[in-house]
Design a protein around this motif. Structure first.
Motif, mmCIF file in Angstrom:
data_model
loop_
_atom_site.group_PDB
_atom_site.id
_atom_site.type_symbol
_atom_site.label_atom_id
_atom_site.label_comp_id
_atom_site.label_asym_id
_atom_site.label_seq_id
_atom_site.Cartn_x
_atom_site.Cartn_y
_atom_site.Cartn_z
ATOM 1 N N SER A 76 -0.902 11.021 2.550
ATOM 2 C CA SER A 76 -0.094 9.968 1.931
ATOM 3 C C SER A 76 0.936 9.435 2.917
ATOM 4 O O SER A 76 1.405 8.301 2.786
ATOM 5 N N VAL B 125 6.611 5.140 5.816
ATOM 6 C CA VAL B 125 6.314 5.385 4.402
ATOM 7 C C VAL B 125 7.552 5.926 3.696
ATOM 8 O O VAL B 125 7.937 5.447 2.620
ATOM 9 N N LYS C 7 -0.394 6.320 4.489
ATOM 10 C CA LYS C 7 -0.777 5.173 3.666
ATOM 11 C C LYS C 7 -0.338 3.899 4.388
ATOM 12 O O LYS C 7 0.786 3.793 4.867
ATOM 13 N N GLU D 271 1.017 14.023 -3.386
ATOM 14 C CA GLU D 271 -0.068 13.110 -3.007
ATOM 15 C C GLU D 271 -0.894 13.592 -1.821
ATOM 16 O O GLU D 271 -1.917 12.983 -1.506
ATOM 17 N N LEU E 62 0.825 -1.206 0.000
ATOM 18 C CA LEU E 62 0.000 0.000 0.000
ATOM 19 C C LEU E 62 0.861 1.259 0.000
ATOM 20 O O LEU E 62 0.540 2.252 -0.652
ATOM 21 N N GLN E 63 1.958 1.222 0.729
ATOM 22 C CA GLN E 63 2.819 2.393 0.818
ATOM 23 C C GLN E 63 3.543 2.680 -0.497
ATOM 24 O O GLN E 63 3.874 3.830 -0.789
#
Length: 323
Positions: free
Chosen positions: A288, A251, A291, A284, A47-48
């Motif tokens: 973000s 992240v 994330k 983003e 996902l990251q």
């Protein structure tokens, strides 16, 4: 008269080599926790990685594809497209990493607590000392474990590369170590070490500091004793705080470690962790940085629970005093 050397030989190993014993015990506990929760770590990493704004500079189409839509769909997608066992892809270097990382951080934290800073006469350990100790322990443990963490992150992305039609980079863990060393030298094995230790400092400020503080507060100020209930409550608190503090740095760390590199081992997307942070927020949005927070939290909490319950139990079984 008794011979001191003979008396020392009769002592349990945990008393003869206390730091080495704590290192090994924490490594064993971390291995159990890692195996139990690794699929959530893989989901979090996938996902990251998606939607990186910086990939547009290289003309990479991965940003537009963005195949993952939430934690559950990501996990189901991995199972359907790559196979159930791929949820544990990269678990070998992850175990290597946690043996070094957990062993290093636990031994460092206890040494700082017992020898360098010291507790007060009433066994109270001030919060500020715990914060400094937790951050220093995380920095030392993570710096030692950085090569294994680098391999883990890159191997976790191999399944995604295969689905995108890209060639696989590694045949296995040892090939990954050898290839990274050949392409980037010793320096390449410590790629991303700055955001890595930043994350480790924040995570351990959340994990070690929260667990130690909550546990001893409960023991000293409530009817609860130093038992599995206290360990469980303390670990649940530590997992939540560690996730909140550590996800943004996680992240940034994952993106820097997974970015393509030139022959000198320099990243092609980001100049530094600050540059990665700025690009992520500008391209983003601020969120973000969170994330993968849900799988991170859902992993960190059971990981913390399994680790601390296992660690406290095997310390007790080995004749080592409670943490």
């Amino acid at each position: 008269m008794s011979d001191p050397e003979n008396e020392e030989r009769l002592l349990p190993l945990a008393q003869r080599w206390p730091r080495a014993s704590k290192f090994l015990l924490s490594g064993c506990a971390a291995t159990v926790a890692e195996l139990a929760t690794f699929p959530l770590d893989l989901t979090k990493t996938r996902l990251q990685m998606q939607g990186e704004a910086a990939l547009a500079r290289l003309g990479d189409s991965a940003r537009e594809s963005a195949p993952y839509r939430g934690m559950v769909r990501t996990a189901l997608g991995i199972i359907e497209e790559e196979g159930f066992l791929k949820l544990w892809q990269g678990v070998t270097p992850a175990i290597y990493r946690h043996v070094v990382y957990s062993g290093g951080r636990m031994v460092t934290y206890e040494h700082l607590r017992e020898v360098v800073f010291g507790k007060s006469e009433d066994k109270h350990y001030p919060l500020w000392k715990s914060v400094i100790g937790g951050m220093m322990a995380g920095v030392i443990g993570q710096f030692l474990a950085n090569p294994t963490d680098l391999v883990k992150v890159q191997m976790q992305m191999e399944g995604k590369r295969k689905l995108e039609g890209k060639p696989l980079r590694f045949r296995g863990v040892h090939h990954a170590f050898a290839k990274i060393l050949a392409e980037g030298g010793i320096r390449g094995l410590w790629a991303g070490w700055v955001p890595n230790i930043q994350r480790a400092a924040l995570v351990n400020m959340g994990d070690l500091t929260t667990y130690d503080t909550v546990k001893h507060y409960l023991v000293l100020n409530t009817p609860l004793e130093d038992n599995i209930t206290t360990h469980g409550l303390s670990s649940l608190c530590s997992g939540l705080v560690a996730s909140i503090l550590g996800t943004p740095a996680d992240v940034i760390k994952s993106r820097i470690m997974n970015q393509p590199r030139d022959k000198q081992g320099r990243g092609l997307l980001y100049k530094s962790s600050t540059d990665c942070l700025i690009q992520a927020v500008q391209g983003e949005g601020f969120m973000s940085l969170y994330k993968g927070f849900l799988p991170s939290w859902l992993r960190m909490t059971p990981w913390s629970l399994v680790f601390w319950l296992t660690y406290e139990k095997i310390r007790e079984m080995s004749g080592v005093s409670p943490f």
